[in-house]
Each structure stands twice: as structure tokens, then as C-alpha cells.
Design an enzyme around this catalytic site. Structure first.
Site, PDB file in Angstrom:
ATOM      1  N   ARG A  51     -12.140 -23.847   1.646  1.00 20.66           N
ATOM      2  CA  ARG A  51     -11.719 -25.227   1.408  1.00 20.66           C
ATOM      3  C   ARG A  51     -12.543 -26.248   2.200  1.00 20.66           C
ATOM      4  O   ARG A  51     -12.897 -27.287   1.701  1.00 20.66           O
ATOM      5  CB  ARG A  51     -10.247 -25.350   1.797  1.00 20.66           C
ATOM      6  N   LYS A 148      -5.296  -6.316   0.785  1.00 21.46           N
ATOM      7  CA  LYS A 148      -3.861  -6.169   0.897  1.00 21.46           C
ATOM      8  C   LYS A 148      -3.283  -7.380   1.631  1.00 21.46           C
ATOM      9  O   LYS A 148      -4.053  -8.033   2.349  1.00 21.46           O
ATOM     10  CB  LYS A 148      -3.519  -4.864   1.606  1.00 21.46           C
ATOM     11  N   ASP A 177      -7.944  -0.722   0.566  1.00 22.72           N
ATOM     12  CA  ASP A 177      -7.104  -0.206   1.645  1.00 22.72           C
ATOM     13  C   ASP A 177      -8.127   0.294   2.663  1.00 22.72           C
ATOM     14  O   ASP A 177      -8.779   1.322   2.436  1.00 22.72           O
ATOM     15  CB  ASP A 177      -6.224   0.950   1.171  1.00 22.72           C
ATOM     16  N   HIS A 178      -8.296  -0.427   3.744  1.00 25.20           N
ATOM     17  CA  HIS A 178      -9.462  -0.124   4.589  1.00 25.20           C
ATOM     18  C   HIS A 178      -9.371   1.270   5.212  1.00 25.20           C
ATOM     19  O   HIS A 178     -10.375   1.820   5.637  1.00 25.20           O
ATOM     20  CB  HIS A 178      -9.696  -1.219   5.637  1.00 25.20           C
ATOM     21  N   HIS A 240      -1.479   2.381   4.024  1.00 22.31           N
ATOM     22  CA  HIS A 240      -2.321   3.264   4.825  1.00 22.31           C
ATOM     23  C   HIS A 240      -1.729   4.674   4.969  1.00 22.31           C
ATOM     24  O   HIS A 240      -2.413   5.672   4.764  1.00 22.31           O
ATOM     25  CB  HIS A 240      -2.551   2.681   6.222  1.00 22.31           C
ATOM     26  N   LYS A 331       3.832  -0.416  16.449  1.00 18.08           N
ATOM     27  CA  LYS A 331       3.021  -1.273  17.313  1.00 18.08           C
ATOM     28  C   LYS A 331       3.571  -1.201  18.726  1.00 18.08           C
ATOM     29  O   LYS A 331       4.718  -0.821  18.935  1.00 18.08           O
ATOM     30  CB  LYS A 331       3.074  -2.712  16.806  1.00 18.08           C
TER      31      LYS A 331
HETATM   32  C1  BG6 Z   1      -3.793  -3.568   8.887  1.00 16.23           C
HETATM   33  C2  BG6 Z   1      -2.421  -4.005   9.275  1.00 16.23           C
HETATM   34  O1  BG6 Z   1      -3.863  -3.320   7.515  1.00 16.23           O
HETATM   35  O2  BG6 Z   1      -4.129  -2.378   9.609  1.00 16.23           O
HETATM   36  C3  BG6 Z   1      -2.326  -4.237  10.766  1.00 16.23           C
HETATM   37  O3  BG6 Z   1      -2.094  -5.208   8.596  1.00 16.23           O
HETATM   38  C4  BG6 Z   1      -2.793  -3.000  11.513  1.00 16.23           C
HETATM   39  O4  BG6 Z   1      -0.994  -4.564  11.148  1.00 16.23           O
HETATM   40  C5  BG6 Z   1      -4.150  -2.535  11.010  1.00 16.23           C
HETATM   41  O5  BG6 Z   1      -2.862  -3.323  12.889  1.00 16.23           O
HETATM   42  C6  BG6 Z   1      -4.546  -1.208  11.621  1.00 16.23           C
HETATM   43  O6  BG6 Z   1      -5.877  -0.923  11.273  1.00 16.23           O
HETATM   44  P1  BG6 Z   1      -6.817  -0.054  12.222  1.00 16.23           P
HETATM   45  O7  BG6 Z   1      -8.075   0.063  11.446  1.00 16.23           O
HETATM   46  O8  BG6 Z   1      -6.951  -0.821  13.489  1.00 16.23           O
HETATM   47  O9  BG6 Z   1      -6.114   1.249  12.412  1.00 16.23           O
END
Ligand code: BG6
Length: 483
Positions: A51, A148, A177-178, A240, A331
């Protein structure tokens, strides 16, 4: 280890939300690393779209700062940086209006792979997708990448899928989905399907149970507003952890190609039994003398959102009937540790005295931070004193086994973006997969809401609520220590 970098073809990548947090932290530094390794062609163009009004020079400065902040490995003045910055351009675009679209269109080149990365709020996906299509920016072979959260329940995910489908074909849509881009997560498939050793034992006849743990030390910090509407179930489990479960539980695909892999994952999700609420523990981290609790972050003093989940799941199929899958994530836990433990059954009959004790093989796949594998085997304790058995690990950290190059493996995002350019969807979620995952998750969340369930408080720096330990103890089993 010899790394083999295969350059991708030239591309125009438009990042909507190009000045946002994810772009600065992950996407742009990741692309820079690919540029340095020679995978990204010098003619490629990365166009930031957001933006705010800014010119190309302003965007380049922003990216220079982001790389300085988030890619600590390379010196600020490295010669590649200027080359990379030259690939960048910026257009101020109004996602819901007309502003900037003509300018963006004018920048796109003919005959080049086009990819549009939507690193923006999901509420903008529809508007952007529509404009990309109606203004002729997206061609039949262009790709659209979405982050996501992909919906917050089945209905919203379905609506998003339908909106995207109005303008793009499924083979153009890359849902990220990383976790699927992480090196060790892909290694799950290599370990299972590249070795003869494990697969014959990979079923309920030999496996007692499986533990999937994704433990984080961070709290929700500045993301309280988002997280409070999401919680661990939507933020971590629905995507995940489910993906990890699928890779562990799926049948061997006939080929390592997008739809063969995704068909098998979908079958696992569809075979998941509904979860009895007695088999789920929700937790929320409490404040300590020095650290704020979840509720301070959520800005809601009465928030009932969970920052921790432990659950027992069953998969109804021939391979897994009778073998529980325990999953937990949270967490502000004791350590950052993600691992999958495959705990094998006892031998059918022990030829040793009772003194020898009970021993079990466990295969642990460490996903992060220290990637590796460990196989617990039982041996005789050396020395005199009869046949006493002990468990020792056959332990392999990938760094020790493969050398220091292993540290240079691409981060999840950079790998996934290169896959988008290559047009390989194997590591991306298909629309039906996402919907099936929500169909399984929704009743669990609805049950909590109907019962007005309050999460159990747990101490920051602990391994989660006591009830989560009981979930396993009741079954005569034990969580592995988080360390
Ligand atoms: C994200 C979540 O998709 O993945 C976060 O939204 C989380 O809350 C994170 O902390 C964890 O990813 P990684 O790669 O640090 O394990």
C-alpha cells in the site's frame, strides 16, 4: 558433501505485502541467499507491491536493511548484494481498488515465468486474485502463492478455495505450509522410502506408538491479536503437525511427484478418527515474576485461547489400527525442540532374566534445532555381572555425518519459492487436503466452544500442563523429555 545448485529459469515474482514482516524476515533474505548461490538468474525480477508509496530506491533500501537484520551470515558490503538489489522494483498497489495495477502490469515481461506471492491478510486473497485475472496479469501458466492461515474452519477454507478457483486452476495454486519446506521434514520421506530397513516394521504390528513434538520457547509476543483468534489448534496442529503426521503415516506413493504424494497424505487425513475430548489437553502459559503470561500478550485478561495442545489420535486403516499417535505443541516451553519418536513394541518374548529389564527400540527423528536421527538399540552392558541390558543410541547429527555444508541447506521459504518457480507442487498443500484437515479440526474446536472449556495454566519454561503427562501415563506410556 557436494551441493548441487540447479538454476531456475528467469522469473517475475510479485510479492504482495512486499514490505511486511514475512517478506522482510523470510522471503527476501531467502531469495538473496538463492541469488548468492547462483540459483536465481540475474535477469529475474522481484517486484514488491504494497500500500505505501515508495520508489524502487526506497524499496531497495528497505530490503538492504532486512538482509542486514535477518541474514547474519553475509557481510553487509558483500558484492552480491548490489546485484541482488538491482533485481528489485516496487509498485504501490491498492489491493481493493484500481491504484497501481496498470503500473504493475507494465512491469511484467512476456515469456517469463510469473509468480504472485500473496503475503497479505487472507481477506485480500479474493480481491488480488480477481484483479490479477481480470487485468490480464496472470496467464495460464502463472502461479499464485498463498500463505497460511488458509481459512479458520472448513467453511472459510472452502470459500477461499472457491474464490481462488474462479481465477486460477488448482495446478497454479501454491498453498504454503513452511514445515514441508524444512530439510528434515523432507528427510522423513527419504528415510521411510529410501531404506528397506524401516518400512517392513512401519505398522501397528511393530510400532507401539508415535510421538510428535513441536516445542517452542517463544511466546506469542506481538502477534497476540492474531493468535487469540487462532490458538495452537489452528496455528500449528491443523497444518504443521498434521503434515508431519501425514508424512509419517502415509502409504508409499508410487512416485515422488505432486499428486501421488498429496493423494496419500489426503488418505491419512481422511482416515483420522474424531478425537474424544478426554484425549486432548489444552494449556495456556501463565505469567511469571519476570515474564508476561499469555493473557498479557493477548490483551484479553480472560482469553481462553490455548497456547499448548497435547492429543492422542488414531488412524483407522490397516496399517495403523491400534497404534496411537500422540501430538503436542506449545509456546513458552522448556526448550525449542521438534522431533518425531517412533516407539517400537517389546520383543514378543524375552529370553533374559527379569533383571535384564524391559527395553524398547525408539527411532527419533530430530527436526530442529539440531537435525539428525537417533536409533535406540539394546545391547549387553559391558563387563562382568551377567547379562544386563542397556539402551544406547546410534546417534547421528546430520552436521557430523555430512559436514559443515549441511548448515548451508536452504531455509524452508527459499526452497519453497524456488519450487514455485520450477512449477513443482509436491511440497504444497492441495485444496482438498486443507479442507479435509479442517473437517477433522472443526468438531474439536466446536466442542471446546460448546463446553466453554478453559485451558489449563502451565508455567513458562516447563514442559506443559500436568494433564498432558497424564494423557500418556493413563496409557502406561511416557512423553520423551523436552530438552
Ligand atoms: C508458524 C506459526 O506457522 O510457525 C508460529 O504461526 C510458529 O506461531 C511457527 O511459531 C513455528 O515455525 P518454526 O519454523 O519456527 O518451527
Amino acid at each position: 558433501m557436494v551441493s548441487r545448485v540447479i538454476p531456475v529459469e528467469t522469473f517475475d515474482l510479485v510479492i504482495f505485502g512486499g514490505t511486511g514482516d514475512l517478506a522482510r524476515r523470510k522471503i527476501l533474505p531467502g531469495l538473496f541467499r538463492r541469488f548468492c548461490s547462483g540459483q536465481m538468474p540475474k535477469e529475474a525480477r522481484i517486484i514488491g507491491a504494497a500500500r505505501s508509496e515508495m520508489d524502487d530506491a526506497g524499496f531497495r533500501e528497505l530490503v538492504r536493511d532486512a538482509i542486514h537484520e535477518f541474514d547474519s551470515k553475509r557481510p553487509d558490503d558483500c558484492p552480491e548484494l548490489n546485484g541482488f538489489l538491482e533485481c528489485l522494483a516496487y509498485v504501490a498497489v491498492d489491493a481493493k481498488g484500481d491504484g497501481g495495477w496498470n503500473e504493475l502490469s507494465a512491469l511484467m515481461r512476456e515469456g517469463t515465468v510469473r509468480a504472485f506471492y500473496l503475503s497479505v491478510a487472507p481477506s485480500l486473497f479474493g480481491d488480488i486474485a480477481e484483479r490479477l485475472h481480470t487485468r490480464g496479469l496472470a496467464l495460464r501458466d502463472s502461479r499464485i502463492v498463498v500463505e497460511k492461515p488458509f481459512g479458520r474452519d472448513l467453511a472459510s477454507a472452502r470459500a477461499l478455495n472457491e474464490t481462488l478457483a474462479l481465477h486460477f486452476h488448482e495446478d497454479q495454486i501454491y498453498r504454503i505450509d513452511h514445515y514441508l519446506g524444512k530439510e528434515t521434514v523432507q528427510n522423513l520421506m527419504a528415510v521411510r522410502f529410501g531404506n528397506m530397513l524401516f518400512e517392513p516394521l512401519w505398522n501397528s504390528q511393530y510400532i507401539d506408538h508415535i510421538q510428535i513434538t513441536v516445542a517452542e520457547t517463544v511466546g506469542v509476543g506481538g502477534r497476540g491479536a492474531y493468535y487469540d483468534k487462532s490458538g495452537a489448534m489452528r496455528d500449528m496442529v491443523q497444518n504443521h503437525l498434521m503434515q508431519l503426521l501425514c508424512l509419517i503415516a502415509m502409504e508409499p506413493p508410487s512416485r515422488f511427484e505432486p499428486d501421488s504424494v498429496r493423494d496419500e497424505k489426503l488418505k491419512v487425513i481422511r482416515a483420522l478418527e474424531p478425537v474424544d475430548y478426554h484425549h486432548i489437553v489444552r494449556g495456556q502459559y501463565d505469567k511469571t515474576d519476570t515474564q508476561p503470561g499469555y493473557r498479557e500478550h493477548a490483551e484479553n485478561p480472560r482469553s481462553h485461547t490455548e497456547s499448548y495442545i497435547a492429543m492422542k489420535c488414531h488412524i483407522s486403516n490397516w496399517r495403523w489400527a491400534g497404534t496411537p499417535f500422540y501430538m503436542r505443541t506449545g509456546k513458552r516451553l522448556r526448550a525449542r525442540a521438534s522431533e518425531i519418536a517412533i516407539v517400537f513394541k517389546d520383543t514378543p518374548h524375552s529370553i533374559f532374566d527379569e533383571d535384564a529389564g524391559r527395553h524398547r527400540n525408539t527411532l527419533v527423528i530430530h527436526l530442529q534445532p539440531k537435525e539428525g536421527m537417533e536409533l535406540g538399540v539394546t545391547i549387553k552392558e559391558p563387563g562382568p555381572g551377567g547379562m544386563r541390558l542397556i539402551d544406547v543410541p546410534l546417534d547421528m547429527t546430520f552436521q557430523e555425518a555430512l559436514g559443515p555444508d549441511v548448515e548451508d541447506v536452504p531455509d524452508a521459504y527459499e526452497r519453497l519459492i524456488m519450487d514455485v518457480i520450477r512449477g513443482n507442487q509436491t511440497l504444497f498443500m492441495r485444496g482438498d487436503e486443507v479442507e479435509a484437515a479442517w473437517a477433522w479440526t472443526d468438531p474439536i474446536i466446536e466442542g471446546w466452544e460448546a463446553r466453554k472449556e478453559v485451558p489449563k495454566l502451565y508455567d513458562s519454561g516447563s514442559s506443559g500442563p500436568e494433564d498432558a503427562l497424564m494423557l500418556m501415563h493413563r496409557d502406561g506410556r511416557k512423553w520423551r523429555e523436552i530438552k
